[in-house]
Design a protein around this motif. Sequence first.
Motif, PDB file in Angstrom:
ATOM      1  N   SER A   1       0.829  -1.197   0.000  1.00  0.00           N
ATOM      2  CA  SER A   1       0.000   0.000   0.000  1.00  0.00           C
ATOM      3  C   SER A   1       0.873   1.261   0.000  1.00  0.00           C
ATOM      4  O   SER A   1       1.924   1.325   0.646  1.00  0.00           O
ATOM      5  CB  SER A   1      -0.908   0.012   1.245  1.00  0.00           C
ATOM      6  OG  SER A   1      -1.642   1.209   1.311  1.00  0.00           O
TER       7      SER A   1
ATOM      8  N   ALA B   1      -0.569   4.160   0.768  1.00  0.00           N
ATOM      9  CA  ALA B   1      -1.350   5.162   1.499  1.00  0.00           C
ATOM     10  C   ALA B   1      -0.491   5.825   2.580  1.00  0.00           C
ATOM     11  O   ALA B   1       0.355   5.191   3.216  1.00  0.00           O
ATOM     12  CB  ALA B   1      -2.566   4.483   2.135  1.00  0.00           C
TER      13      ALA B   1
ATOM     14  N   ASN C   1      -4.240   3.839  -1.392  1.00  0.00           N
ATOM     15  CA  ASN C   1      -3.403   2.642  -1.526  1.00  0.00           C
ATOM     16  C   ASN C   1      -2.625   2.597  -2.834  1.00  0.00           C
ATOM     17  O   ASN C   1      -1.561   1.998  -2.923  1.00  0.00           O
ATOM     18  CB  ASN C   1      -4.269   1.385  -1.403  1.00  0.00           C
ATOM     19  CG  ASN C   1      -4.824   1.216  -0.001  1.00  0.00           C
ATOM     20  OD1 ASN C   1      -4.221   1.681   0.980  1.00  0.00           O
ATOM     21  ND2 ASN C   1      -5.968   0.549   0.113  1.00  0.00           N
TER      22      ASN C   1
END
Length: 218
Positions: free
Chosen positions: A119, A121, A199
């Motif tokens: 990910s 994020a 993400n």
Amino acid sequence: MAYADQQMSGSKIIAIIVVALIHVALGYVLITGLAYSAAKKLVERVTTVDIEEPPPPEEEPPPPPPDEVRPPPPVAPPPPINISVSPPPIQTVTTPPPPAPVVPRAAPPAPPPPPPAPSQARGATPDGQGRWAARIQENYPARAIRDETEGRVGVRVTIGANGRVTGCSVTNSSGSSVLDDAACEGMTRFARYNPALDNDGNPTTGSASTTIVYQLSR
């Protein structure tokens, strides 16, 4: 002697001329006679018309008398019929062998799913916080300066995908509404952030919290 020869030569020439004239006359008569006879025959052939009479029509045979009865045509006897009785067909039934038992086979295990991509994020982070915090201090409320009001204001801001503050709320009041309002107004006007990422690493909305300190210089 020479005179006599000259007379003889002249007589011969005259005789030859006379004979030639006689031949010419005879040829003319002969030619004209033949031409006349040929022309006469041609006229007769042209004027004569051969007329052929058509042959007489063939006589049809007289019809037979009505009372005459023709004999019937001969009838051949029918061919002999050979009648043979064939034996009934014999049917043989072959019993197939029983089918082999079906052994169930276990399906191979499914391969494990591929691991998810890491990910990307992350939350929003301040962009040049010292710079825009100083600008908020420069806009110290005039009323608070007159009243010599100081304090600390805790705020929580909403940050758009462009990194700018789109909303502000006071989470810890300074005890002065003037300072609280000035803190949210300054954050909305001057604060800048690195936007949050989802993400897949795309910019998205986020939030952050900070504290604005209002302190008068002595």
